[in-house]
Design an enzyme around this catalytic site. Sequence first.
Site: not given
Length: 331
Positions: A139-140
């Site tokens: 995930d970012r």
Amino acid sequence: MQAPPAPLQVQLLTIGEEDAGQRIDNFLLRICKGVPKSHIYRVLRSGEVRVNKGRIDQTYRLIEGDVIRVPPIRIAEKQDQMVPGAEFKILLEDNHMLVIDKPAGVAVHGGSGVSYGVIEQLRAARPEAKFLELVHRLDRDTSGILLLAKKRSALTNLHEQMREGDTDKRYLVLVHGDWQNERQHIKLPLHKYTAADGERRVRVQADGQASHTIFNLIRRYGDYALLEAELKTGRTHQIRVHLSSSGFAIAGDDKYGDFALNRALQKADGSRIALKRMFLHAYQITFAHPETGKPITLKAPLPPECEKFLKSLPDGKSDNVASAPSRTTGD
């Protein structure tokens, strides 16, 4: 083979060793940047794409030496954005793979409102690279270990290891709440869906995909607990949803966490410093090298902002928590 731009005239491309074994649809999606998926599948169905002068369907797997006819494909007019080349902290690199320590706040690839990510930046920084692909995703807002393949054979091998459960991925995560168990299994089925705002989300649902995470308690910090998360399956947002559905919010999680808590954490309070990110870090991975088969374990220490936040909490200590040994007691 370096990916050419989306063609505006017929191109004939010869498949090399690195692209052999890939499905034709995935190959076209990669080389025709900016072209909608629907258009790619339309030209495949229409027979405009040919391999060795013959028609194929979208499931055809490329063979070294294949000659592909790619028809003219016009994409919507838009301002091309230059991708700034970037390098990241390297944990391992050889002829087969690249392993980096990804910082929080950086997407692994472009899309969903993000113009570019780690993969595009690395390709821009390494124009001579013939092949560079993500092995998996983070995930970012998650930091830590990210694997990339420099050969298609390595990509295929590492994907197979992950499918078979032969890789061991471990994360460090800080949760708010009274965590009790030294070791806890969470098995909740997960279902992916798209929210009204277009964001990809995951929820616990009876007919979802089987998902399994093991959490090991490392240390308590007042109302918080530092856990090691051991992935037994690799579903989207698995750790985040397993914890939130069990009543434990990850500090700083803006999708599944406690939003009031997150707002409070973004401001310093007494001796506690501010936390302006999600406290989730991929700190360890074990896998077999795709060429030699030799087992490899790599570690990425907690980022400084996470270390400093822990030290500012009640019962925080001065030692480096990222070096804490994994709990490997029997189930």
